[in-house]
Design a protein around this motif. Sequence first.
Motif, PDB file in Angstrom:
ATOM      1  N   ASP A  46       0.824  -1.203   0.000  1.00 21.77           N
ATOM      2  CA  ASP A  46       0.000   0.000   0.000  1.00 21.77           C
ATOM      3  C   ASP A  46       0.859   1.255   0.000  1.00 21.77           C
ATOM      4  O   ASP A  46       0.521   2.258  -0.642  1.00 21.77           O
ATOM      5  CB  ASP A  46      -0.936   0.005   1.211  1.00 21.77           C
ATOM      6  N   ARG A  47       1.984   1.205   0.688  1.00 28.85           N
ATOM      7  CA  ARG A  47       2.918   2.346   0.688  1.00 28.85           C
ATOM      8  C   ARG A  47       3.476   2.577  -0.720  1.00 28.85           C
ATOM      9  O   ARG A  47       3.594   3.711  -1.180  1.00 28.85           O
ATOM     10  CB  ARG A  47       4.043   2.092   1.689  1.00 28.85           C
ATOM     11  N   PHE A  48       3.816   1.489  -1.414  1.00 26.11           N
ATOM     12  CA  PHE A  48       4.317   1.622  -2.778  1.00 26.11           C
ATOM     13  C   PHE A  48       3.246   2.223  -3.687  1.00 26.11           C
ATOM     14  O   PHE A  48       3.536   3.091  -4.529  1.00 26.11           O
ATOM     15  CB  PHE A  48       4.769   0.258  -3.303  1.00 26.11           C
ATOM     16  N   ARG A  49       2.003   1.781  -3.513  1.00 22.87           N
ATOM     17  CA  ARG A  49       0.907   2.353  -4.293  1.00 22.87           C
ATOM     18  C   ARG A  49       0.809   3.861  -4.081  1.00 22.87           C
ATOM     19  O   ARG A  49       0.694   4.632  -5.042  1.00 22.87           O
ATOM     20  CB  ARG A  49      -0.422   1.694  -3.898  1.00 22.87           C
ATOM     21  N   GLN A  50       0.876   4.271  -2.833  1.00 25.31           N
ATOM     22  CA  GLN A  50       0.766   5.699  -2.526  1.00 25.31           C
ATOM     23  C   GLN A  50       1.919   6.494  -3.131  1.00 25.31           C
ATOM     24  O   GLN A  50       1.720   7.585  -3.683  1.00 25.31           O
ATOM     25  CB  GLN A  50       0.729   5.900  -1.014  1.00 25.31           C
ATOM     26  N   GLN A  51       3.127   5.965  -3.019  1.00 31.03           N
ATOM     27  CA  GLN A  51       4.289   6.683  -3.544  1.00 31.03           C
ATOM     28  C   GLN A  51       4.245   6.766  -5.067  1.00 31.03           C
ATOM     29  O   GLN A  51       4.623   7.786  -5.662  1.00 31.03           O
ATOM     30  CB  GLN A  51       5.580   6.015  -3.079  1.00 31.03           C
ATOM     31  N   THR A  79       9.653   6.688  -4.212  1.00 28.79           N
ATOM     32  CA  THR A  79       8.971   5.559  -4.834  1.00 28.79           C
ATOM     33  C   THR A  79       9.899   4.351  -4.894  1.00 28.79           C
ATOM     34  O   THR A  79       9.485   3.215  -4.627  1.00 28.79           O
ATOM     35  CB  THR A  79       8.488   5.935  -6.246  1.00 28.79           C
ATOM     36  N   MET A  80      11.168   4.581  -5.214  1.00 28.44           N
ATOM     37  CA  MET A  80      12.155   3.503  -5.221  1.00 28.44           C
ATOM     38  C   MET A  80      12.325   2.911  -3.823  1.00 28.44           C
ATOM     39  O   MET A  80      12.402   1.689  -3.651  1.00 28.44           O
ATOM     40  CB  MET A  80      13.495   4.011  -5.734  1.00 28.44           C
ATOM     41  N   VAL A 140      10.676   0.006 -20.657  1.00 29.36           N
ATOM     42  CA  VAL A 140      10.284   1.417 -20.652  1.00 29.36           C
ATOM     43  C   VAL A 140       9.025   1.659 -19.821  1.00 29.36           C
ATOM     44  O   VAL A 140       8.437   2.736 -19.885  1.00 29.36           O
ATOM     45  CB  VAL A 140      10.056   1.933 -22.093  1.00 29.36           C
ATOM     46  N   GLN A 141       8.624   0.689 -19.025  1.00 34.35           N
ATOM     47  CA  GLN A 141       7.372   0.823 -18.277  1.00 34.35           C
ATOM     48  C   GLN A 141       7.541   1.260 -16.826  1.00 34.35           C
ATOM     49  O   GLN A 141       6.581   1.741 -16.217  1.00 34.35           O
ATOM     50  CB  GLN A 141       6.615  -0.514 -18.287  1.00 34.35           C
ATOM     51  N   GLY A 142       8.705   1.078 -16.252  1.00 39.46           N
ATOM     52  CA  GLY A 142       8.813   1.205 -14.806  1.00 39.46           C
ATOM     53  C   GLY A 142       9.720   2.305 -14.291  1.00 39.46           C
ATOM     54  O   GLY A 142       9.962   3.319 -14.950  1.00 39.46           O
ATOM     55  N   VAL A 143      10.237   2.059 -13.087  1.00 40.31           N
ATOM     56  CA  VAL A 143      11.039   3.066 -12.389  1.00 40.31           C
ATOM     57  C   VAL A 143      12.333   3.390 -13.126  1.00 40.31           C
ATOM     58  O   VAL A 143      12.825   4.521 -13.066  1.00 40.31           O
ATOM     59  CB  VAL A 143      11.338   2.605 -10.947  1.00 40.31           C
ATOM     60  N   ASN A 173       1.196   4.673 -15.960  1.00 38.92           N
ATOM     61  CA  ASN A 173       1.236   3.218 -16.103  1.00 38.92           C
ATOM     62  C   ASN A 173       1.853   2.565 -14.869  1.00 38.92           C
ATOM     63  O   ASN A 173       1.371   1.533 -14.390  1.00 38.92           O
ATOM     64  CB  ASN A 173       2.042   2.844 -17.349  1.00 38.92           C
ATOM     65  N   LEU A 174       2.905   3.191 -14.337  1.00 41.31           N
ATOM     66  CA  LEU A 174       3.536   2.685 -13.121  1.00 41.31           C
ATOM     67  C   LEU A 174       2.551   2.695 -11.956  1.00 41.31           C
ATOM     68  O   LEU A 174       2.443   1.717 -11.199  1.00 41.31           O
ATOM     69  CB  LEU A 174       4.764   3.527 -12.779  1.00 41.31           C
TER      70      LEU A 174
END
Length: 342
Positions: A46-51, A79-80, A140-143, A173-174
């Motif tokens: 949930d923390r990752f979702r929020q960030q 976020t990382m 090319v989709q992520g962090v 998308n992330l």
Amino acid sequence: MNSKLFMCALPIVLVGCQAELNQVATPEQTGHASQGVYLVEFAAADRFRQQADLLQHQVAQYCATSSDIAAVQEQWHQTMVSWMALQGQERGPQAALEQSWNIQFWPDKKNTTGRKMGALVRQNKSDWQAGDIATQSVTVQGVGAIEWLLYDTLSNFQVSDNTCQLGVAISQNLAHNAQKIADAWQTNPWVTLEANDWNSEYIAMLSNQLDYSMKKLSRPLAKVGKPRPYFAESWRSQTSMVNLKDNVIAMKAVYQANGDGLDAQLRQRGKGALADRIVDQFELTIETWPTDQSLFELLQTKQGYQTVMSQYNKLERLNYLIHEEVAIELGVVIGFNATDGD
């Protein structure tokens, strides 16, 4: 891109972001032995979702107002940090694990992210959407893709409207994929496991994550005298060592599980000395972890290389204690890690 149109669209983005952040996620309540660990993982997801939502907001705001890019870089880093708690575990809900490569493409042995992102930028496309990114390569989709935009000298992210729209689409998308991970953790994936099977799964999860973290050092270390610094995670932002420290902090949280994890189980079985050695090793590793220099910088000198080797040995010690000694004490057999043989 037409900046006036972007500004008009921004309130919708910000309202949507705020609505996502205000969602109250509730974990499943069970009496299973895994509940303590599940709660740690639920909170991490949930923390990752929020960030990720905040990052989406920061990218959109930056592109609409040309505000300070440092705020976007800082949110990317946060976020990382939140992703480090979930990275490399290979255990948990299948729907969450399926997103791992979409969130982060690593190791990037051939600079595939750089080449693919450069190709996207050269398309000079001004109407990128999150759905367009979802059909592209995971590189090319992520962090890592967002890191390239923020830190690579070729991205020209600060002045190019087309590149900004690409960044907005990637961040959206992330955030969408981060939501999938959080949704997957709404239920405890381990409730059907018997006690011994749960212990095996638990130790395997920690071992997988430790093994992944060790590879984040061993791959750039390569052969003595011939390091490969470009194999380091987050080498563009120079945050590789900071990321690894966050990995260790997260693993300690999983090990202790707020007093309901392996540490408590060992002490209940009269193995307090082993539990103390593990906690001490976690604390030593965290307290002495160097973050003043990145892994890329450290590998440029002999002394820095030795420093990195010292950190690797600390992780190796942790891995031995958990994968070998704890497993023996609890009578479980752990198979090969998912990253073995990479």
